[in-house]
Design a protein around this motif. Sequence first.
Motif, PDB file in Angstrom:
ATOM      1  N   LEU A  30     -10.109 102.188  45.528  1.00 30.05           N
ATOM      2  CA  LEU A  30      -9.052 101.183  45.424  1.00 30.05           C
ATOM      3  C   LEU A  30      -8.455 101.120  44.020  1.00 30.05           C
ATOM      4  O   LEU A  30      -9.093 101.486  43.032  1.00 30.05           O
ATOM      5  N   HIS A  31      -7.213 100.636  43.964  1.00 30.49           N
ATOM      6  CA  HIS A  31      -6.529 100.368  42.697  1.00 30.49           C
ATOM      7  C   HIS A  31      -5.998  98.941  42.755  1.00 30.49           C
ATOM      8  O   HIS A  31      -5.307  98.571  43.696  1.00 30.49           O
ATOM      9  N   SER A  32      -6.340  98.159  41.728  1.00 31.94           N
ATOM     10  CA  SER A  32      -5.998  96.735  41.752  1.00 31.94           C
ATOM     11  C   SER A  32      -4.919  96.321  40.768  1.00 31.94           C
ATOM     12  O   SER A  32      -4.763  95.137  40.485  1.00 31.94           O
ATOM     13  N   GLY A  33      -4.184  97.268  40.236  1.00 32.84           N
ATOM     14  CA  GLY A  33      -3.068  96.884  39.357  1.00 32.84           C
ATOM     15  C   GLY A  33      -3.533  96.456  37.978  1.00 32.84           C
ATOM     16  O   GLY A  33      -4.327  97.133  37.324  1.00 32.84           O
ATOM     17  N   SER A  34      -3.069  95.289  37.530  1.00 32.22           N
ATOM     18  CA  SER A  34      -3.302  94.832  36.166  1.00 32.22           C
ATOM     19  C   SER A  34      -4.769  94.545  35.885  1.00 32.22           C
ATOM     20  O   SER A  34      -5.511  94.049  36.727  1.00 32.22           O
ATOM     21  N   LYS A  35      -5.191  94.843  34.651  1.00 34.67           N
ATOM     22  CA  LYS A  35      -6.539  94.480  34.222  1.00 34.67           C
ATOM     23  C   LYS A  35      -6.566  93.089  33.603  1.00 34.67           C
ATOM     24  O   LYS A  35      -7.596  92.651  33.105  1.00 34.67           O
ATOM     25  N   TRP A  36      -5.432  92.384  33.655  1.00 32.38           N
ATOM     26  CA  TRP A  36      -5.338  91.010  33.165  1.00 32.38           C
ATOM     27  C   TRP A  36      -4.818  90.079  34.263  1.00 32.38           C
ATOM     28  O   TRP A  36      -3.783  89.424  34.088  1.00 32.38           O
ATOM     29  N   PRO A  37      -5.475  89.991  35.404  1.00 31.21           N
ATOM     30  CA  PRO A  37      -4.935  89.183  36.501  1.00 31.21           C
ATOM     31  C   PRO A  37      -4.827  87.702  36.176  1.00 31.21           C
ATOM     32  O   PRO A  37      -3.895  87.021  36.629  1.00 31.21           O
ATOM     33  N   LEU A  54       9.298  80.899  23.806  1.00 28.09           N
ATOM     34  CA  LEU A  54       8.010  80.284  23.480  1.00 28.09           C
ATOM     35  C   LEU A  54       6.878  80.986  24.224  1.00 28.09           C
ATOM     36  O   LEU A  54       5.782  81.160  23.699  1.00 28.09           O
ATOM     37  N   LEU A  55       7.179  81.403  25.443  1.00 24.30           N
ATOM     38  CA  LEU A  55       6.171  82.089  26.245  1.00 24.30           C
ATOM     39  C   LEU A  55       5.784  83.414  25.595  1.00 24.30           C
ATOM     40  O   LEU A  55       4.606  83.793  25.581  1.00 24.30           O
ATOM     41  N   ASP A  56       6.753  84.127  25.052  1.00 25.87           N
ATOM     42  CA  ASP A  56       6.466  85.389  24.376  1.00 25.87           C
ATOM     43  C   ASP A  56       5.574  85.181  23.152  1.00 25.87           C
ATOM     44  O   ASP A  56       4.720  86.014  22.839  1.00 25.87           O
ATOM     45  N   LEU A  57       5.765  84.049  22.464  1.00 24.73           N
ATOM     46  CA  LEU A  57       4.926  83.744  21.307  1.00 24.73           C
ATOM     47  C   LEU A  57       3.485  83.459  21.723  1.00 24.73           C
ATOM     48  O   LEU A  57       2.544  83.778  20.998  1.00 24.73           O
ATOM     49  N   ALA A  58       3.338  82.863  22.896  1.00 25.62           N
ATOM     50  CA  ALA A  58       2.001  82.506  23.377  1.00 25.62           C
ATOM     51  C   ALA A  58       1.285  83.675  24.045  1.00 25.62           C
ATOM     52  O   ALA A  58       0.078  83.601  24.313  1.00 25.62           O
ATOM     53  N   ARG A  59       2.014  84.764  24.330  1.00 23.02           N
ATOM     54  CA  ARG A  59       1.454  85.882  25.079  1.00 23.02           C
ATOM     55  C   ARG A  59       0.144  86.419  24.481  1.00 23.02           C
ATOM     56  O   ARG A  59      -0.845  86.593  25.211  1.00 23.02           O
ATOM     57  N   PRO A  60       0.069  86.723  23.171  1.00 24.59           N
ATOM     58  CA  PRO A  60      -1.191  87.271  22.625  1.00 24.59           C
ATOM     59  C   PRO A  60      -2.375  86.323  22.800  1.00 24.59           C
ATOM     60  O   PRO A  60      -3.482  86.762  23.119  1.00 24.59           O
ATOM     61  N   ALA A  61      -2.139  85.017  22.601  1.00 17.18           N
ATOM     62  CA  ALA A  61      -3.229  84.050  22.722  1.00 17.18           C
ATOM     63  C   ALA A  61      -3.715  83.944  24.163  1.00 17.18           C
ATOM     64  O   ALA A  61      -4.921  83.856  24.421  1.00 17.18           O
ATOM     65  N   LEU A  62      -2.777  83.958  25.112  1.00 15.95           N
ATOM     66  CA  LEU A  62      -3.157  83.883  26.520  1.00 15.95           C
ATOM     67  C   LEU A  62      -3.908  85.136  26.956  1.00 15.95           C
ATOM     68  O   LEU A  62      -4.898  85.049  27.694  1.00 15.95           O
TER      69      LEU A  62
END
Length: 230
Positions: A30-37, A54-62
Motif C-alpha cells: 500500500l501507499h498512503s500519500g503524505s507522511k504528515w497526515p 499567516l497560515l504559511d508562517l505557522a506551517r513549520p511549527a505545525l
Amino acid sequence: MSILSLTQKEFSRAAGARAVVWVDPACVHLHSGSKWPVFRKRMQRAGRVVPRALLDLARPALKAREPFFIPADLFQDGQPVAETPKYRKVADFIAHRDTPKDSLWYAQLTDELKATGVARHKAIEMRSEAEILGFLEEYVGGLMDSLREHGFSSDESSYESAALINRDGSLTKTGSGNHRFNMCHALGIAPFPLKIVGAHRDWFTAQDGADGATLETLLSRIQEVGAQHR
C-alpha cells in the motif's frame, strides 16, 4: 514523558539509523500519500478561518508537531502500490526500456512540454523532446540498469524512502523516494531501505498496551515489522 507523545521529529532524532528497516518492496502493498497526515488535517482546518499568509508562517511549527503515533481517524487508507500513477509510469518504462519514446513517461513529459514550454522532474528541467529522451535514456534508464546490476545502494541516494506502520503491523509506503522504490518493486529487487516515520496509534497500544513502554520497546517492535516484510 510517555512514548505516545513523541513527535515524528523527536523520534527520528532519537532513533537515528535504527528507524530504517530493509525490506522486500514487493511485500509493501500500500501507499498512503503524505507522511504528515495530522499536519495536513490541521492546515485544512486552519485554512477555513486563518488568512493564507499567516497560515504559511505557522506551517513549520505545525509540521514540527506531527505526532509519530497517528490517531485512527487521521491515518490515511492506503492505495495499492501497483495502482498508483508513479508505479504505473515506472512499470511501463521498464517494459519500454529499449524504446523509451513509446513509454507513458515520455508521453507525459512531452505533453507537459507542449503545454508549458518546459517539462520537469524534480529539479531537472527539459525544454526539448531531445532533452526528454536523454533524461529517460540516461537518468532513468541508467538508474534502472544500475539497480538491476548492483541492487539498491544507499550511496546512490541522499535520503531514505519513508513508510508508516499500519494498524495490523503492515507497512505502507509514504513520502519521498517513490521512483526508486517503485522501480525495485517492479523489478523484484531487494533489500530496500524504508525509514519508519510514523505508526497507527492502535498498532502500538494493542500490543500489551503502552504503559511503561520505552523507545527501545518501540524500536524493537519496528525491527520486528521490518523482518515480516523480507
